[in-house]
Design a protein around this motif. Structure first.
Motif, PDB file in Angstrom:
ATOM      1  N   SER A   1      19.916 -10.005  22.222  1.00 59.35           N
ATOM      2  CA  SER A   1      21.040  -9.181  21.786  1.00 59.35           C
ATOM      3  C   SER A   1      21.439  -9.496  20.344  1.00 59.35           C
ATOM      4  N   ARG A   2      20.988 -10.627  19.828  1.00 61.07           N
ATOM      5  CA  ARG A   2      21.270 -10.984  18.437  1.00 61.07           C
ATOM      6  C   ARG A   2      20.403 -10.196  17.457  1.00 61.07           C
ATOM      7  N   LYS A   3      19.341  -9.586  17.967  1.00 60.96           N
ATOM      8  CA  LYS A   3      18.390  -8.864  17.105  1.00 60.96           C
ATOM      9  C   LYS A   3      18.853  -7.417  16.941  1.00 60.96           C
ATOM     10  N   PHE A   4      19.803  -7.247  16.051  1.00 64.06           N
ATOM     11  CA  PHE A   4      20.428  -5.938  15.870  1.00 64.06           C
ATOM     12  C   PHE A   4      19.517  -5.004  15.074  1.00 64.06           C
ATOM     13  N   ILE A   5      19.142  -3.903  15.701  1.00 61.72           N
ATOM     14  CA  ILE A   5      18.372  -2.858  15.031  1.00 61.72           C
ATOM     15  C   ILE A   5      19.345  -1.748  14.647  1.00 61.72           C
ATOM     16  N   ASP A   6      19.487  -1.536  13.369  1.00 60.87           N
ATOM     17  CA  ASP A   6      20.432  -0.543  12.845  1.00 60.87           C
ATOM     18  C   ASP A   6      19.700   0.799  12.695  1.00 60.87           C
ATOM     19  N   PRO A   7      20.021   1.773  13.530  1.00 65.57           N
ATOM     20  CA  PRO A   7      19.327   3.071  13.446  1.00 65.57           C
ATOM     21  C   PRO A   7      19.469   3.718  12.076  1.00 65.57           C
ATOM     22  N   GLU A   8      20.642   3.591  11.464  1.00 63.24           N
ATOM     23  CA  GLU A   8      20.859   4.201  10.152  1.00 63.24           C
ATOM     24  C   GLU A   8      19.989   3.536   9.089  1.00 63.24           C
ATOM     25  N   ALA A   9      19.889   2.212   9.141  1.00 66.43           N
ATOM     26  CA  ALA A   9      19.031   1.500   8.195  1.00 66.43           C
ATOM     27  C   ALA A   9      17.569   1.891   8.388  1.00 66.43           C
ATOM     28  N   GLU A  10      17.172   2.060   9.646  1.00 65.46           N
ATOM     29  CA  GLU A  10      15.787   2.449   9.941  1.00 65.46           C
ATOM     30  C   GLU A  10      15.488   3.829   9.375  1.00 65.46           C
ATOM     31  N   GLN A  11      16.424   4.735   9.508  1.00 66.28           N
ATOM     32  CA  GLN A  11      16.246   6.079   8.955  1.00 66.28           C
ATOM     33  C   GLN A  11      16.095   6.041   7.440  1.00 66.28           C
ATOM     34  N   LYS A  12      16.882   5.197   6.783  1.00 65.99           N
ATOM     35  CA  LYS A  12      16.811   5.089   5.322  1.00 65.99           C
ATOM     36  C   LYS A  12      15.471   4.506   4.882  1.00 65.99           C
ATOM     37  N   ILE A  13      14.996   3.493   5.596  1.00 73.59           N
ATOM     38  CA  ILE A  13      13.694   2.902   5.270  1.00 73.59           C
ATOM     39  C   ILE A  13      12.601   3.953   5.399  1.00 73.59           C
ATOM     40  N   GLU A  14      12.618   4.706   6.500  1.00 74.46           N
ATOM     41  CA  GLU A  14      11.605   5.744   6.716  1.00 74.46           C
ATOM     42  C   GLU A  14      11.723   6.846   5.670  1.00 74.46           C
ATOM     43  N   LYS A  15      12.940   7.176   5.280  1.00 73.67           N
ATOM     44  CA  LYS A  15      13.163   8.221   4.274  1.00 73.67           C
ATOM     45  C   LYS A  15      12.574   7.809   2.931  1.00 73.67           C
ATOM     46  N   VAL A  16      12.803   6.564   2.538  1.00 71.88           N
ATOM     47  CA  VAL A  16      12.272   6.068   1.268  1.00 71.88           C
ATOM     48  C   VAL A  16      10.746   6.017   1.314  1.00 71.88           C
ATOM     49  N   LEU A  17      10.190   5.513   2.409  1.00 71.54           N
ATOM     50  CA  LEU A  17       8.734   5.444   2.536  1.00 71.54           C
ATOM     51  C   LEU A  17       8.104   6.831   2.506  1.00 71.54           C
ATOM     52  N   LYS A  18       8.724   7.774   3.185  1.00 71.96           N
ATOM     53  CA  LYS A  18       8.195   9.132   3.213  1.00 71.96           C
ATOM     54  C   LYS A  18       8.198   9.749   1.817  1.00 71.96           C
ATOM     55  N   ALA A  19       9.294   9.569   1.093  1.00 72.43           N
ATOM     56  CA  ALA A  19       9.391  10.126  -0.265  1.00 72.43           C
ATOM     57  C   ALA A  19       8.373   9.467  -1.185  1.00 72.43           C
ATOM     58  N   TYR A  20       8.203   8.165  -1.061  1.00 69.71           N
ATOM     59  CA  TYR A  20       7.264   7.455  -1.922  1.00 69.71           C
ATOM     60  C   TYR A  20       5.821   7.845  -1.590  1.00 69.71           C
ATOM     61  N   ASN A  21       5.495   7.893  -0.296  1.00 67.90           N
ATOM     62  CA  ASN A  21       4.138   8.261   0.095  1.00 67.90           C
ATOM     63  C   ASN A  21       3.814   9.689  -0.291  1.00 67.90           C
ATOM     64  N   ALA A  22       4.832  10.554  -0.312  1.00 65.15           N
ATOM     65  CA  ALA A  22       4.615  11.949  -0.736  1.00 65.15           C
ATOM     66  C   ALA A  22       4.209  12.006  -2.201  1.00 65.15           C
ATOM     67  N   LEU A  23       4.731  11.095  -3.010  1.00 66.60           N
ATOM     68  CA  LEU A  23       4.333  11.052  -4.413  1.00 66.60           C
ATOM     69  C   LEU A  23       2.836  10.740  -4.520  1.00 66.60           C
ATOM     70  N   GLY A  24       2.364   9.830  -3.657  1.00 65.33           N
ATOM     71  CA  GLY A  24       0.947   9.512  -3.656  1.00 65.33           C
ATOM     72  C   GLY A  24       0.110  10.707  -3.253  1.00 65.33           C
ATOM     73  N   ASP A  25       0.590  11.485  -2.295  1.00 58.94           N
ATOM     74  CA  ASP A  25      -0.145  12.676  -1.872  1.00 58.94           C
ATOM     75  C   ASP A  25      -0.249  13.689  -3.003  1.00 58.94           C
ATOM     76  N   ILE A  26       0.849  13.802  -3.772  1.00 54.27           N
ATOM     77  CA  ILE A  26       0.853  14.736  -4.897  1.00 54.27           C
ATOM     78  C   ILE A  26      -0.155  14.302  -5.954  1.00 54.27           C
ATOM     79  N   ARG A  27      -0.193  12.977  -6.233  1.00 51.42           N
ATOM     80  CA  ARG A  27      -1.119  12.467  -7.252  1.00 51.42           C
ATOM     81  C   ARG A  27      -2.578  12.704  -6.856  1.00 51.42           C
ATOM     82  N   ASN A  28      -2.836  12.739  -5.546  1.00 51.09           N
ATOM     83  CA  ASN A  28      -4.216  12.893  -5.078  1.00 51.09           C
ATOM     84  C   ASN A  28      -4.684  14.339  -5.017  1.00 51.09           C
ATOM     85  N   LEU A  29      -3.773  15.291  -5.307  1.00 50.29           N
ATOM     86  CA  LEU A  29      -4.145  16.708  -5.272  1.00 50.29           C
ATOM     87  C   LEU A  29      -5.120  17.036  -6.402  1.00 50.29           C
TER      88      LEU A  29
END
Length: 333
Positions: A305-333
């Motif tokens: 129970s001490r291992k707190f998983i913050d859903p909002e923080a997880e969403q932000k991490i995924e949002k940043v990764l998605k935006a960054y990885n999308a830049l890589g996809d654009i560069r590879n076009l």
């Protein structure tokens, strides 16, 4: 020595409470009685510091030292000056190393490094608190000592994203998911175990020569952020899938990271601990991060129970990764 801790059961303060008691301090803790942490040997005064009109028991005491671990705004400081002026021989304010000049004009930080951080409300408020206390010291003789912790840990994971009281990044490492390391990971930082911090801090209690002075108390171990995350992953028994992303980009996608990154951890810092070692002879941090983080993870593993998983923080991490990885996809076009 009769000492009051306002707070005293948190990530940084709990080891200081225990060490103070071990050294014979007559320790009182003022809190609302809701903490799950029990400090054996301490006396408890139940009350809310934000409701001083109800603190009738507190007002019957005189103190050698009062420490406020949970003061954050000038309003808090004004309240404390009114409460403790003439009732304590020393008042210790817990400030923050994030108050130091940002960006730094010189990478080695001493207590004389200017206080100037306009990127984070938290830091600005702490600076205003220090200003008010220094004014009270100069003009009214209020016996203040200022302590500025940096990234200090015991029951938290000291990383920049998805850590501290959140278990998000640790879980992502365990699950083999990508994690974010800001910048190229070569920036230098210092993480300090709370047991080490306590050695320097408790040495300041009742120290007359420390009145009017400010101190930071950190480890002398300097690590890159790449090493900090690598050591965390090794302690978890895994290899981290690191994605390096510029701090500016992270904060553009998820603005809530601005304080912890651009205002605090985006550039290298080296803390010079000469002053605390001079005032508290023999102080030395002895717990390397490789050992300290294992203690933290062991404590977390005792109770899931001490291992707190913050859903909002997880969403932000995924949002940043998605935006960054999308830049890589654009560069590879």
């Amino acid at each position: 020595m009769k000492v009051l801790f306002i707070g005293g059961t948190g990530n940084i303060s709990t080891p200081s409470s225990r060490l103070a008691l071990a050294r014979g301090v007559d320790l009182y803790l003022l809190n609302r009685g809701k903490s799950k942490v029990h400090i054996k040997g301490a006396k408890t005064i139940i009350g809310d510091i934000n409701k001083p009109e109800e603190l009738t028991e507190l007002k019957t005491h005189q103190w050698d030292v009062v420490v406020n671990w949970i003061a954050f705004t000038p309003k808090d400081i004004e309240r404390d000056i009114n409460l403790f002026k003439g009732r304590t021989k020393q008042y210790i304010f817990i400030s923050s190393a994030s108050c130091y000049q940002t960006p730094l004009s010189y990478p080695v930080i001493t207590e004389s490094t200017p206080l100037n951080n306009n990127l984070w409300d938290y830091s600005q408020d702490k600076i205003r608190c220090e200003d008010r206390l220094q004014s009270a010291y100069r003009e009214e003789g209020f016996p203040v000592t200022v302590v500025r912790p940096s990234l200090t840990y015991d029951t938290v994971i000291p990383i920049a994203i998805g850590g501290f009281n959140r278990y998000n990044t640790a879980q992502r490492i365990l699950q083999g998911k990508e994690i974010i390391v800001h910048g190229d990971g070569t920036g230098l930082w210092t993480v300090t175990h709370s047991d080490d911090f306590a050695k320097g801090f408790v040495g300041l209690l009742g120290l007359t020569t420390a009145i009017g002075h400010a101190f930071h108390i950190t480890s002398d171990e300097i690590l890159s952020w790449n090493m900090i995350y690598k050591i965390l992953a090794e302690a978890l028994g895994k290899e981290a899938k690191v994605v390096h992303i510029a701090s500016d980009f992270i904060c553009k996608i998820a603005t809530s990271f601005t304080g912890t990154l651009l205002a605090d951890k985006a550039e290298s810092v080296i803390f010079d601990n000469t002053k605390i070692k001079t005032f508290v002879p023999g102080f030395k941090a002895t717990i390397p991060f490789t050992e300290g983080i294992k203690r933290t993870l062991s404590w977390l593993n005792e109770d899931d129970s001490r291992k707190f998983i913050d859903p909002e923080a997880e969403q932000k991490i995924e949002k940043v990764l998605k935006a960054y990885n999308a830049l890589g996809d654009i560069r590879n076009l």
